[in-house]
Design a protein around this motif. Sequence first.
Motif, short mmCIF file in Angstrom:
data_model
loop_
_atom_site.label_atom_id
_atom_site.label_comp_id
_atom_site.label_asym_id
_atom_site.label_seq_id
_atom_site.Cartn_x
_atom_site.Cartn_y
_atom_site.Cartn_z
N TYR A 10 0.82 -1.21 0.00
CA TYR A 10 0.00 0.00 0.00
C TYR A 10 0.85 1.26 0.00
CZ TYR A 10 -3.82 -3.13 1.30
OH TYR A 10 -4.75 -4.14 1.32
N THR A 11 0.25 2.32 -0.54
CA THR A 11 0.86 3.65 -0.49
C THR A 11 -0.10 4.58 0.24
OG1 THR A 11 -0.14 4.50 -2.53
CG2 THR A 11 1.91 3.22 -2.74
N SER A 24 1.14 21.87 -8.91
CA SER A 24 2.04 22.15 -10.04
C SER A 24 3.35 21.37 -9.94
CB SER A 24 2.34 23.65 -10.10
OG SER A 24 2.93 24.10 -8.88
N SER A 25 3.70 20.96 -8.72
CA SER A 25 4.93 20.19 -8.53
C SER A 25 4.73 18.70 -8.75
CB SER A 25 5.48 20.43 -7.11
OG SER A 25 4.56 19.97 -6.14
N GLY A 26 3.48 18.30 -9.02
CA GLY A 26 3.20 16.89 -9.26
C GLY A 26 2.76 16.12 -8.03
N TRP A 27 2.77 16.79 -6.86
CA TRP A 27 2.30 16.12 -5.64
C TRP A 27 0.78 16.21 -5.56
CZ3 TRP A 27 5.39 15.20 -0.76
CH2 TRP A 27 6.73 14.97 -1.06
N ASP A 47 4.46 9.15 -6.21
CA ASP A 47 4.43 7.68 -6.08
C ASP A 47 3.67 7.22 -4.84
OD1 ASP A 47 6.13 8.32 -4.00
OD2 ASP A 47 7.86 7.21 -4.77
N GLY A 48 3.18 8.17 -4.03
CA GLY A 48 2.39 7.84 -2.87
C GLY A 48 3.17 7.36 -1.66
N ARG A 49 4.50 7.39 -1.74
CA ARG A 49 5.32 6.83 -0.66
C ARG A 49 5.60 7.80 0.48
NH1 ARG A 49 4.74 1.49 -1.11
NH2 ARG A 49 4.90 0.85 -3.30
N VAL A 50 5.46 9.09 0.22
CA VAL A 50 5.83 10.10 1.22
C VAL A 50 4.69 11.11 1.37
CG1 VAL A 50 7.47 11.93 1.82
CG2 VAL A 50 8.27 9.86 0.65
N TRP A 51 4.41 11.51 2.61
CA TRP A 51 3.45 12.58 2.86
C TRP A 51 4.11 13.68 3.69
CZ3 TRP A 51 2.17 13.79 7.95
CH2 TRP A 51 2.51 12.84 8.91
N HIS A 52 3.56 14.89 3.56
CA HIS A 52 4.13 16.04 4.26
C HIS A 52 2.99 16.98 4.64
CE1 HIS A 52 6.51 20.06 4.06
NE2 HIS A 52 6.50 19.57 5.29
N ASP A 53 2.84 17.23 5.94
CA ASP A 53 1.84 18.19 6.42
C ASP A 53 2.50 19.55 6.47
OD1 ASP A 53 -0.02 19.73 7.69
OD2 ASP A 53 -0.34 18.38 9.39
N GLN A 54 2.13 20.42 5.53
CA GLN A 54 2.78 21.73 5.43
C GLN A 54 2.51 22.62 6.63
OE1 GLN A 54 1.26 22.96 1.53
NE2 GLN A 54 3.33 22.78 0.73
N GLY A 61 5.95 8.05 5.91
CA GLY A 61 5.43 7.13 4.91
C GLY A 61 4.07 6.61 5.32
N ILE A 62 3.66 5.51 4.73
CA ILE A 62 2.33 4.98 4.98
C ILE A 62 2.12 4.61 6.45
CG2 ILE A 62 3.12 2.68 4.23
CD1 ILE A 62 -0.47 4.12 3.96
#
Length: 282
Positions: A10-11, A24-27, A47-54, A61-62
């Motif tokens: 899973y991602t 625009s950055s593809g995220w 690719d769904g492998r990384v998340w970032h709460d701005q 990761g997941i």
Amino acid sequence: MNIQQIKEKYTCLDYLGKPLRKTSSGWYLYRCPWKEDNHPSLNVSPDGRVWHDQSTGEKGGIIELVMTYLNTKDLSRVCNEFSSSSFLLSKISDEQKEKDTECSVFRSFEVIPLRSRGLFAYLYQRKVNIDIAKQYLQEAHYSFVERTDGNYLYALAYQNDKGGYELRSSFYKGCTSPKGITTHFSIKNAPIIVFEGFFDMLSFATLCGAVKHNYLVLNSIVNAPAAIGVLQSYTGKIYLCLDNDKGGDSATKEMLKVLPDAKDIRYKFAHYKDVNLYLMRR
């Protein structure tokens, strides 16, 4: 399922579902599901492998995503989350989910008793017994634009337990919000038969020659968890008669995990996608 298997299978995209949009950055941009997020701040890599709460700077990761969502450091809870029927059922088919939950916005909408000859002809085309259909269906008059000429479109209207409607005609398939299951539990001590759609329920009753069972209609396989919640308290016999396709296979499998005494009776219609197709091609 262990932690390593979860990472491999899973991602973050699988867990979060459809994003709000692609940046625009593809995220991919989401609202954080663990807090009120009026200004969406959760970004997920392509690719769904990384998340970032701005808004907070948190990332991961997941596994970290699920731990944050569940507010836990307990890895066993993360494993249980990915083994739960509600999670698995929600991932059965994103395409089917989007299709089934897409409800139209009408400028006018009215429900009346079923009476239009065109709708009776449509039921005849689908080989459904008219007298049986009248017990469950109404007629919807609707339009997508403002009209002053009194003209409208019309469709069969099948109400769910939340007050929304499934709408069908020979040229239209849609619904009104809210989506939900429909239960028909009026026959004492009779078994419950579970269907995906109301045409399958009507077709089954037509094949039986009359209404002889209690029925539960999902109106979308994404409503399977709601159906499980209702069926878990039922002490009588339960038969599952979902579609003979990938979504029906997955939903049936997951329902049987929670309802082990239920019986899958799709083999009776094994060479056809659903009960209505079986009825029409007999």
